[in-house]
Scaffold this motif. Structure first.
Motif, PDB file in Angstrom:
ATOM      1  N   ARG A   9      28.073  33.108  41.776  1.00 29.13           N
ATOM      2  CA  ARG A   9      28.700  34.202  41.047  1.00 29.13           C
ATOM      3  C   ARG A   9      28.762  35.465  41.903  1.00 29.13           C
ATOM      4  NH1 ARG A   9      28.583  34.806  35.743  1.00 29.13           N
ATOM      5  NH2 ARG A   9      30.052  36.481  36.259  1.00 29.13           N
ATOM      6  N   TYR A  33      43.820  26.243  40.834  1.00 32.55           N
ATOM      7  CA  TYR A  33      44.385  27.428  41.473  1.00 32.55           C
ATOM      8  C   TYR A  33      43.261  28.331  41.962  1.00 32.55           C
ATOM      9  CZ  TYR A  33      48.008  25.991  38.103  1.00 32.55           C
ATOM     10  OH  TYR A  33      48.896  25.270  37.344  1.00 32.55           O
ATOM     11  N   TYR A  35      42.791  32.411  43.033  1.00 36.70           N
ATOM     12  CA  TYR A  35      43.337  33.763  43.064  1.00 36.70           C
ATOM     13  C   TYR A  35      42.284  34.688  43.658  1.00 36.70           C
ATOM     14  CZ  TYR A  35      47.318  32.649  40.010  1.00 36.70           C
ATOM     15  OH  TYR A  35      48.482  32.138  39.487  1.00 36.70           O
ATOM     16  N   GLN A  37      41.100  38.860  43.679  1.00 35.17           N
ATOM     17  CA  GLN A  37      41.297  40.141  43.006  1.00 35.17           C
ATOM     18  C   GLN A  37      40.496  41.216  43.714  1.00 35.17           C
ATOM     19  OE1 GLN A  37      40.398  40.076  38.834  1.00 35.17           O
ATOM     20  NE2 GLN A  37      40.829  42.242  38.557  1.00 35.17           N
ATOM     21  N   PRO A  43      44.663  40.009  39.855  1.00 34.94           N
ATOM     22  CA  PRO A  43      44.522  38.804  40.683  1.00 34.94           C
ATOM     23  C   PRO A  43      45.812  38.487  41.440  1.00 34.94           C
ATOM     24  CG  PRO A  43      43.662  38.432  38.469  1.00 34.94           C
ATOM     25  CD  PRO A  43      44.379  39.731  38.429  1.00 34.94           C
ATOM     26  N   MET A  89      36.837  39.731  44.276  1.00 40.07           N
ATOM     27  CA  MET A  89      36.464  38.653  43.377  1.00 40.07           C
ATOM     28  C   MET A  89      37.432  37.495  43.632  1.00 40.07           C
ATOM     29  SD  MET A  89      36.342  38.294  39.249  1.00 40.07           S
ATOM     30  CE  MET A  89      34.650  38.809  39.036  1.00 40.07           C
ATOM     31  N   ARG A  91      38.830  34.146  42.100  1.00 37.10           N
ATOM     32  CA  ARG A  91      38.935  33.488  40.787  1.00 37.10           C
ATOM     33  C   ARG A  91      39.551  32.100  40.946  1.00 37.10           C
ATOM     34  NH1 ARG A  91      38.304  36.965  36.438  1.00 37.10           N
ATOM     35  NH2 ARG A  91      38.612  39.196  36.799  1.00 37.10           N
ATOM     36  N   PHE A 105      40.668  30.253  33.412  1.00 41.13           N
ATOM     37  CA  PHE A 105      39.957  30.839  34.535  1.00 41.13           C
ATOM     38  C   PHE A 105      38.447  30.668  34.412  1.00 41.13           C
ATOM     39  CE2 PHE A 105      43.003  33.173  37.116  1.00 41.13           C
ATOM     40  CZ  PHE A 105      44.112  33.229  36.289  1.00 41.13           C
ATOM     41  N   GLY A 106      37.809  30.622  35.557  1.00 40.71           N
ATOM     42  CA  GLY A 106      36.357  30.687  35.601  1.00 40.71           C
ATOM     43  C   GLY A 106      35.892  32.129  35.608  1.00 40.71           C
ATOM     44  N   GLU A 107      34.604  32.319  35.761  1.00 38.09           N
ATOM     45  CA  GLU A 107      34.026  33.665  35.719  1.00 38.09           C
ATOM     46  C   GLU A 107      34.214  34.420  37.019  1.00 38.09           C
ATOM     47  OE1 GLU A 107      30.437  33.250  32.509  1.00 38.09           O
ATOM     48  OE2 GLU A 107      30.163  32.337  34.471  1.00 38.09           O
TER      49      GLU A 107
ATOM     50  N   HIS B  43      34.592  35.486  31.563  1.00 38.55           N
ATOM     51  CA  HIS B  43      35.720  35.071  32.382  1.00 38.55           C
ATOM     52  C   HIS B  43      37.025  35.626  31.821  1.00 38.55           C
ATOM     53  CE1 HIS B  43      35.434  32.112  29.141  1.00 38.55           C
ATOM     54  NE2 HIS B  43      36.735  31.966  29.266  1.00 38.55           N
ATOM     55  N   LEU B  44      38.042  35.557  32.641  1.00 45.29           N
ATOM     56  CA  LEU B  44      39.375  35.980  32.229  1.00 45.29           C
ATOM     57  C   LEU B  44      39.905  34.952  31.229  1.00 45.29           C
ATOM     58  CD1 LEU B  44      41.307  38.267  33.158  1.00 45.29           C
ATOM     59  CD2 LEU B  44      42.254  36.644  34.790  1.00 45.29           C
ATOM     60  N   PHE B 103      50.208  39.279  38.441  1.00 45.93           N
ATOM     61  CA  PHE B 103      49.440  40.106  37.517  1.00 45.93           C
ATOM     62  C   PHE B 103      49.686  41.590  37.770  1.00 45.93           C
ATOM     63  CE2 PHE B 103      46.344  37.381  35.337  1.00 45.93           C
ATOM     64  CZ  PHE B 103      46.439  36.207  36.059  1.00 45.93           C
TER      65      PHE B 103
END
Lengths: 114, 113
Positions: A9, A33, A35, A37, A43, A89, A91, A105-107, B43-44, B103
């Motif tokens: 994380r 995917y 991404y 950010q 992102p 970050m 993602r 999405f993950g965290e 999370h998003l 985005f």
């Protein structure tokens, strides 16, 4: 798994070191995917897989960045010789269908290069 | 390529106030539109999406968004916010048939109890 899982994380690394970020998508999801950010931005697309095939890597900023998904499930994003501008970050997301519009999405993995 | 503009970087409001977040995109073709939300430490996640049909889309937690094609806009609204709506909100778009999302920079919403 129940959701997209990313590890670590949080990662702090020294400039010049290599970093590997891991993504475990939702079980059965075809597409994966990555991404990135940066602080204060949204992102931005990096790369995309269907099963184990990397379909699009047009968003990878340079050849220090690579990604793989060898068995069509877990993916690793590797950044070689990290630089401070790589701090962001990262993602990961997955979708059930190939190129599906609903992606989960993950965290995220926070990377800080010092 | 598409680009997405979110007009507000940070919005602060009190509980029960109404919320509207602006989103404009630039792309000449047919698009899919999304609002994502990231609550603190989470999370998003997808709030709502528009692919076609009724331009007024209802999402989770009482949010709705309206697609106005002539204005290239997809603004997010909620009539009465709660403290739990404190989060960062992202507008996103992709061209129909494309998998890449573009985005906006995001809007941080702080709701004061």
């Amino acid at each position: 798994g129940a959701g997209v899982s990313q590890s670590p994380r949080y990662k702090v690394t020294k400039r010049g070191q290599d970093v590997a970020l891991r993504c475990d998508p939702i079980s059965g999801h075809v597409s994966l995917y990555w991404y990135r950010q940066a602080l204060g931005q949204g992102p931005e697309f990096l790369t995309y897989f269907n099963y184990e095939a990397q379909q699009d890597k047009s968003g990878l900023p340079n050849d220090r960045f690579s990604a793989e998904r060898p068995e069509g499930s877990i993916s690793t994003l590797t950044i070689q010789r990290t630089e401070q501008r790589d701090s962001a970050m990262y993602r990961c997301a997955s979708s059930l269908l190939a190129g599906g519009n609903t992606i989960y999405f993950g965290e995220g993995s926070w990377l800080t290069v010092v | 390529a598409q680009s997405v503009s979110q007009h507000n970087h940070h919005v602060i409001l009190s509980e029960a106030a109404s919320l509207e977040l602006g989103c404009n995109y630039s792309y000449g073709g047919t698009v899919n539109l999304f609002w994502y939300v990231q609550y603190p430490g989470q999370h998003l996640q997808l709030l709502l999406k528009y692919f076609s049909g009724d331009p007024l889309v209802k999402g989770i937690k009482g949010f709705e968004a309206e697609f106005i094609k002539s204005k290239f806009s997809f603004n997010l609204r909620k009539p009465s916010v709660q403290w739990s709506d404190t989060a960062e909100y992202f507008c996103a778009v992709n061209a129909q048939g494309d998998y890449k999302l573009s985005f906006g920079a995001g809007t941080t919403v702080t709701v004061r109890a």
